[in-house]
Design a protein around this motif. Structure first.
Motif, PDB file in Angstrom:
ATOM      1  N   THR A  58       0.824  -1.204   0.000  1.00 47.70           N
ATOM      2  CA  THR A  58       0.000   0.000   0.000  1.00 47.70           C
ATOM      3  C   THR A  58       0.852   1.245   0.000  1.00 47.70           C
ATOM      4  O   THR A  58       0.455   2.281   0.470  1.00 47.70           O
ATOM      5  CB  THR A  58      -0.903   0.037   1.247  1.00 47.70           C
ATOM      6  N   CYS A  59       2.050   1.090  -0.563  1.00 47.58           N
ATOM      7  CA  CYS A  59       3.010   2.175  -0.352  1.00 47.58           C
ATOM      8  C   CYS A  59       2.617   3.427  -1.106  1.00 47.58           C
ATOM      9  O   CYS A  59       2.361   3.415  -2.291  1.00 47.58           O
ATOM     10  CB  CYS A  59       4.393   1.738  -0.803  1.00 47.58           C
ATOM     11  N   ASP A  60       2.636   4.518  -0.384  1.00 46.42           N
ATOM     12  CA  ASP A  60       2.492   5.828  -1.008  1.00 46.42           C
ATOM     13  C   ASP A  60       3.555   6.052  -2.036  1.00 46.42           C
ATOM     14  O   ASP A  60       3.316   6.414  -3.165  1.00 46.42           O
ATOM     15  CB  ASP A  60       2.673   6.916   0.059  1.00 46.42           C
ATOM     16  N   LEU A  61       4.776   5.813  -1.618  1.00 48.30           N
ATOM     17  CA  LEU A  61       5.904   6.252  -2.402  1.00 48.30           C
ATOM     18  C   LEU A  61       5.982   5.534  -3.729  1.00 48.30           C
ATOM     19  O   LEU A  61       6.023   6.150  -4.778  1.00 48.30           O
ATOM     20  CB  LEU A  61       7.203   6.020  -1.620  1.00 48.30           C
ATOM     21  N   LEU A  62       6.003   4.215  -3.694  1.00 44.38           N
ATOM     22  CA  LEU A  62       6.157   3.501  -4.948  1.00 44.38           C
ATOM     23  C   LEU A  62       4.945   3.683  -5.833  1.00 44.38           C
ATOM     24  O   LEU A  62       5.058   3.763  -7.038  1.00 44.38           O
ATOM     25  CB  LEU A  62       6.407   2.017  -4.705  1.00 44.38           C
ATOM     26  N   ASP A  88       3.256   6.348  -6.021  1.00 45.13           N
ATOM     27  CA  ASP A  88       3.419   7.648  -6.645  1.00 45.13           C
ATOM     28  C   ASP A  88       4.454   7.598  -7.753  1.00 45.13           C
ATOM     29  O   ASP A  88       4.272   8.136  -8.827  1.00 45.13           O
ATOM     30  CB  ASP A  88       3.859   8.683  -5.591  1.00 45.13           C
ATOM     31  N   ARG A 113       3.273   5.769 -10.721  1.00 45.79           N
ATOM     32  CA  ARG A 113       2.241   6.514 -11.422  1.00 45.79           C
ATOM     33  C   ARG A 113       2.862   7.484 -12.403  1.00 45.79           C
ATOM     34  O   ARG A 113       2.392   7.700 -13.489  1.00 45.79           O
ATOM     35  CB  ARG A 113       1.384   7.262 -10.397  1.00 45.79           C
ATOM     36  N   ILE A 114       3.969   8.072 -12.002  1.00 47.48           N
ATOM     37  CA  ILE A 114       4.613   9.045 -12.872  1.00 47.48           C
ATOM     38  C   ILE A 114       5.026   8.386 -14.174  1.00 47.48           C
ATOM     39  O   ILE A 114       4.898   8.950 -15.243  1.00 47.48           O
ATOM     40  CB  ILE A 114       5.854   9.638 -12.183  1.00 47.48           C
ATOM     41  N   PRO A 156      12.718   3.780  -4.075  1.00 48.42           N
ATOM     42  CA  PRO A 156      13.532   4.506  -5.042  1.00 48.42           C
ATOM     43  C   PRO A 156      13.717   5.958  -4.650  1.00 48.42           C
ATOM     44  O   PRO A 156      12.959   6.503  -3.871  1.00 48.42           O
ATOM     45  CB  PRO A 156      12.725   4.380  -6.332  1.00 48.42           C
ATOM     46  N   LEU A 166      13.187   9.529  -5.133  1.00 46.54           N
ATOM     47  CA  LEU A 166      12.176  10.300  -5.855  1.00 46.54           C
ATOM     48  C   LEU A 166      12.832  11.385  -6.690  1.00 46.54           C
ATOM     49  O   LEU A 166      12.419  11.660  -7.815  1.00 46.54           O
ATOM     50  CB  LEU A 166      11.194  10.916  -4.854  1.00 46.54           C
ATOM     51  N   VAL A 202      12.232  11.817 -10.655  1.00 45.95           N
ATOM     52  CA  VAL A 202      11.629  13.028 -11.211  1.00 45.95           C
ATOM     53  C   VAL A 202      12.549  13.632 -12.264  1.00 45.95           C
ATOM     54  O   VAL A 202      12.104  14.060 -13.330  1.00 45.95           O
ATOM     55  CB  VAL A 202      11.334  14.032 -10.077  1.00 45.95           C
ATOM     56  N   ILE A 253      14.784  12.061 -14.126  1.00 48.50           N
ATOM     57  CA  ILE A 253      14.775  11.223 -15.324  1.00 48.50           C
ATOM     58  C   ILE A 253      13.474  11.423 -16.084  1.00 48.50           C
ATOM     59  O   ILE A 253      13.455  11.508 -17.317  1.00 48.50           O
ATOM     60  CB  ILE A 253      14.959   9.738 -14.950  1.00 48.50           C
ATOM     61  N   ASN A 310      11.552  14.072 -16.157  1.00 42.10           N
ATOM     62  CA  ASN A 310      11.561  15.358 -16.851  1.00 42.10           C
ATOM     63  C   ASN A 310      12.444  15.301 -18.093  1.00 42.10           C
ATOM     64  O   ASN A 310      12.128  15.888 -19.125  1.00 42.10           O
ATOM     65  CB  ASN A 310      12.037  16.465 -15.906  1.00 42.10           C
ATOM     66  N   LEU A 370      -2.597  14.337 -20.823  1.00 39.54           N
ATOM     67  CA  LEU A 370      -1.313  14.547 -20.155  1.00 39.54           C
ATOM     68  C   LEU A 370      -0.164  14.493 -21.164  1.00 39.54           C
ATOM     69  O   LEU A 370      -0.292  14.906 -22.290  1.00 39.54           O
ATOM     70  CB  LEU A 370      -1.107  13.516 -19.046  1.00 39.54           C
ATOM     71  N   LEU A 402      -8.438  11.068 -16.095  1.00 40.59           N
ATOM     72  CA  LEU A 402      -7.780   9.790 -16.311  1.00 40.59           C
ATOM     73  C   LEU A 402      -8.652   8.624 -15.899  1.00 40.59           C
ATOM     74  O   LEU A 402      -8.498   7.523 -16.381  1.00 40.59           O
ATOM     75  CB  LEU A 402      -6.486   9.727 -15.505  1.00 40.59           C
ATOM     76  N   LYS A 436       4.885  -1.928   3.782  1.00 39.54           N
ATOM     77  CA  LYS A 436       5.173  -1.432   2.444  1.00 39.54           C
ATOM     78  C   LYS A 436       6.166  -2.310   1.694  1.00 39.54           C
ATOM     79  O   LYS A 436       6.509  -2.007   0.554  1.00 39.54           O
ATOM     80  CB  LYS A 436       5.721  -0.007   2.538  1.00 39.54           C
ATOM     81  N   TYR A 442       8.629  10.279   2.559  1.00 37.46           N
ATOM     82  CA  TYR A 442       9.708  10.268   1.582  1.00 37.46           C
ATOM     83  C   TYR A 442      11.044  10.348   2.304  1.00 37.46           C
ATOM     84  O   TYR A 442      11.094  10.421   3.524  1.00 37.46           O
ATOM     85  CB  TYR A 442       9.502  11.410   0.572  1.00 37.46           C
ATOM     86  N   MET A 484      -0.083  13.126  -8.488  1.00 37.10           N
ATOM     87  CA  MET A 484       1.355  12.867  -8.531  1.00 37.10           C
ATOM     88  C   MET A 484       1.932  12.868  -9.939  1.00 37.10           C
ATOM     89  O   MET A 484       3.135  12.993 -10.113  1.00 37.10           O
ATOM     90  CB  MET A 484       1.687  11.548  -7.840  1.00 37.10           C
TER      91      MET A 484
END
Lengths: 243, 465
Positions: free
Chosen positions: A21-25, A27, A30-31, A97, A99, A103, A105, A107, A138, A194, B106, B196, B240
């Motif tokens: 349920t990780c926020d980070l991964l 997110d 998703r990018i 990872p 962030l 970000v 890479i 961009n 997008l 989306l 996580k 983060y 995001m």
């Protein structure tokens, strides 16, 4: 999103992805997965090693060996694109990872995508695998950019400014056709939501296949299914979506 | 642009003749043959130094490493007999600050690597420092014990409890001297506040609060309260996919407890005033230099990403480090820096290779000297650079065993870009990109610098004539 959970299970745990349920991964993925997912469904069974066509960096920077003409410049951009995609692929691991790195890479990828479109995009023939032009939103998709690159190679005129041997990357953005970029942005950077788009994606169609040997360079100009660009992107999809 | 350190007799530096003094202690400090993580003749990943910081008096020097350990060095007292012998730094305390963790929810490993150490000003006999890894900040108390109580009634000298029935007399325990023991105890643990990776911590000048910054948020803590923190900056977008910028470093103003700055991956610095609002999403000042169109490339954004930001001791300037340059900004002028120093501009034509091997993402730090007249930062091949802001001279020095024999004088190095390479010069293609100096520190008042080169710590002092 269900897609993220499946993708994460490939990298992080052998068990069911309900634990994840990780926020980070979420997110981070998703990018990177959104532009690819926008391409629509890909046919399973088509995949190649993304890194198989990677050039050595020495090839990219030795002026006397590299052709800095328009074709060479495009190859340089494509090589950068492949390096960037490779980094995306390798960036995920047991540790969360970075962030910042992702970000940056991402961009850079967007800049490469924008720069690779040097000519006005031709009208896309109706593609059964695509959900329709109006569904793109997008940023531009990697696959469609590559496809347009192939279709436009015949029509592109050599850039008016001579490409200097040193620092070819300096020339790239100044040569981008502003008219095309505007067309591109209006076409791809719409505000359509989306959510309804993702409902259409049937991830069961994407099956994990063993990687195939690197193919020969493309012969046809259109980025049709089965071409190396599609194979390349399909491989990315496999890795991200998993089984 | 060809990098050219001053070839003339750099009067200020050469006259002072930097003395090379390798801290052999650090490389010996992890002598534990039984440790299965050790191997012979190889750089242990856990030994890689990840942060270096002097305390406010310069008496102590703390290092953190990838293995989660903190090693504190203390400067020897200068003895009266040897007035001219400068105090050396010796190991004072070693402790395990952070352990590797696994977040089961996580499915992620949390690295124990110490990202930053910051000292608190000394208020009593004990020393306090903050150390942080990616997720958790800890406040450590380092104190000395040179006496111990003896003569307890209820327990014997080994600490075993005595049978009360055998006690016939009462005595008062007395304090007796013992061998000096330095102990480090965790006094506070500030956890669960960062989604983060924490990249910066900064102690406020009020000495009551500090901030911790991760990629997208900055939190304000009170030292006494560990279960709450205030979020003062949040740049996470609602969507995001729209994320294009992250926070890379943050620091409090050295004198104004309401002011802080944070830098971004797009090469911008924002100065915020906490009096303006509780959430400082709107900056008070915005520092950004317009891009030079002639230098534009695919890597422009990556190399503009700021890896470190530091206030000058005066509080009037900020210094930022991006991939190729160090810039000094006046707080009163937002549209461009007042000074720009090229650290290793010869790498500009190698950016593609550096992108491929990930070196372009290296985060170099930068430091001011005590009087804000000289700035220092690291580079590759174990080189580090110093720039004198007044004379505009610069020098490249190398931290290596060969150059660091005791009482050796550091010789300026030079990188040759093209053409004929002179003797003692090194060509760009021969640079070792695995030897990078990311972390350096400068004594707050004297010309003593600490340079971390992978797993070695070099301490250089000014030679006294």
């Amino acid at each position: 999103m269900a897609v993220h959970s499946c993708s994460l299970s490939v990298f992080l745990c052998s068990g069911p992805c309900a634990c994840y349920t990780c926020d980070l991964l979420d997110d981070v993925l998703r990018i990177f997965t959104i532009p690819i997912l926008q391409m629509g469904k890909l046919r399973p069974g088509e995949g190649i090693m993304v890194g198989g066509l990677k050039r050595k960096h020495s090839d990219l920077e030795e002026d006397e060996k590299w052709d800095w003409g328009p074709a060479g410049l495009r190859s340089y951009q494509q090589a950068l694109l492949r390096i960037s995609l490779d980094k995306v692929q390798r960036g995920l691991g047991p540790r969360a990872p970075s962030l910042r790195r992702h970000v940056l890479i991402h961009n850079t990828l967007q800049q490469l995508q924008a720069a690779l479109c040097l000519a006005p995009a031709p009208a896309l023939p109706p593609e059964p695998l695509f959900l329709g032009e109006e569904d793109f939103s997008l940023s531009a998709t990697i696959g469609s950019i590559l496809r347009e690159l192939e279709t436009s190679m015949d029509e592109t005129e050599p850039p008016p400014d001579p490409v200097a041997p040193v620092g070819p990357q300096h020339e790239v953005l100044s040569q981008s056709d502003p008219v095309f970029l505007e067309a591109l942005s209006s076409r791809y950077l719409g505000d359509s939501g989306l959510d309804e788009f993702f409902l259409d994606i049937d991830t069961s169609a994407v099956e994990k296949e063993p990687a195939l040997a690197p193919p020969a360079p493309p012969h046809n100009l259109f980025c049709a299914p089965g071409s190396w660009e599609w194979n390349e992107l399909d491989h990315i999809m496999e890795i991200i979506l998993g089984s | 642009m060809v990098l050219q350190p001053s070839e003339r007799h750099y009067r200020d530096w050469s006259d002072r003749r930097w003395k090379g003094q390798e801290s052999r202690v650090l490389t010996d400090r992890l002598q534990s043959p039984a440790d299965p993580r050790r191997s012979v003749n190889s750089v242990m990943l856990a030994d890689i130094i990840s942060t270096v910081e002097f305390n406010h008096t310069g008496e102590l020097l703390a290092t953190g490493d990838k293995g989660g350990r903190v090693v504190i060095f203390q400067r020897e007292q200068e003895s009266k007999n040897q007035v001219h012998r400068r105090g050396e730094y010796n190991v004072y305390s070693t402790f395990q600050s952070h352990e590797p963790e696994f977040d089961y929810l996580k499915s992620l490993e949390i690295e124990e690597k110490i990202n930053k150490i910051r000292w608190l000003p000394q208020q009593n006999a004990a020393y306090f420092l903050l150390s942080t890894n990616d997720k958790t900040v800890k406040l450590w108390k380092v104190s000395e014990r040179d006496k111990r109580p003896e003569g307890y009634n209820l327990k014997d000298e080994e600490g075993r409890l005595r049978d009360p029935a055998t006690i016939t007399t009462l005595r008062v325990p007395v304090l007796r001297p013992m061998d000096l023991m330095v102990e480090a105890t965790p006094r506070r643990v500030f956890a669960n506040a960062h989604t983060y990776h924490i990249n910066s911590i900064s102690v406020n000048s009020d000495y009551e609060t500090y901030m911790s910054a991760d990629d997208l948020r900055i939190n304000l803590w009170n030292f006494e309260i560990t279960n709450q923190s205030f979020n003062i900056v949040d740049i996470k977008p609602a969507n995001m996919e729209e994320l294009t910028e992250v926070i890379t470093a943050a620091e409090f103003h050295p004198h104004h407890c309401n002011t802080f700055v944070y830098s971004s991956s797009k090469g911008t610095i924002r100065l915020c005033d906490m009096r303006a609002s509780a959430l400082c999403d709107r900056h008070t000042k915005f520092f950004e230099e317009p891009e030079d169109p002639s230098n534009r490339s695919f890597f422009s954004e990556i190399i503009s990403s700021i890896s470190d930001v530091k206030f000058s001791h005066s509080g009037r300037y900020i210094m930022t480090r991006d991939y190729l340059t160090v810039k000094v900004w006046d707080l009163n002028m937002e549209n461009r820096p007042i000074e720009t120093y090229q650290v290793h501009d010869y790498l500009r034509s190698k950016l593609c290779s550096l992108y491929e091997n990930d070196c372009i993402f290296d985060k170099f730090e930068c430091v001011w000297n005590g009087s804000d007249s000289v700035i220092m930062t690291g580079s590759y091949n174990n080189f580090f650079r110093m720039f004198d802001r007044n004379t505009k001279r610069d020098v490249t020095l190398e931290a290596s065993r060969e150059n660091s024999k005791p009482r050796a004088i550091l010789k300026p190095r030079k990188v040759c870009v093209g053409g004929k390479r002179r003797k003692d010069e090194i060509s760009v293609d021969s640079l070792d990109f695995s030897k990078k100096i990311l972390h350096t520190a400068w004594h707050p008042s004297e010309n003593i610098i600490a340079v971390a080169a992978t797993n070695n710590l070099y301490i250089f002092q000014d030679k006294v004539n």
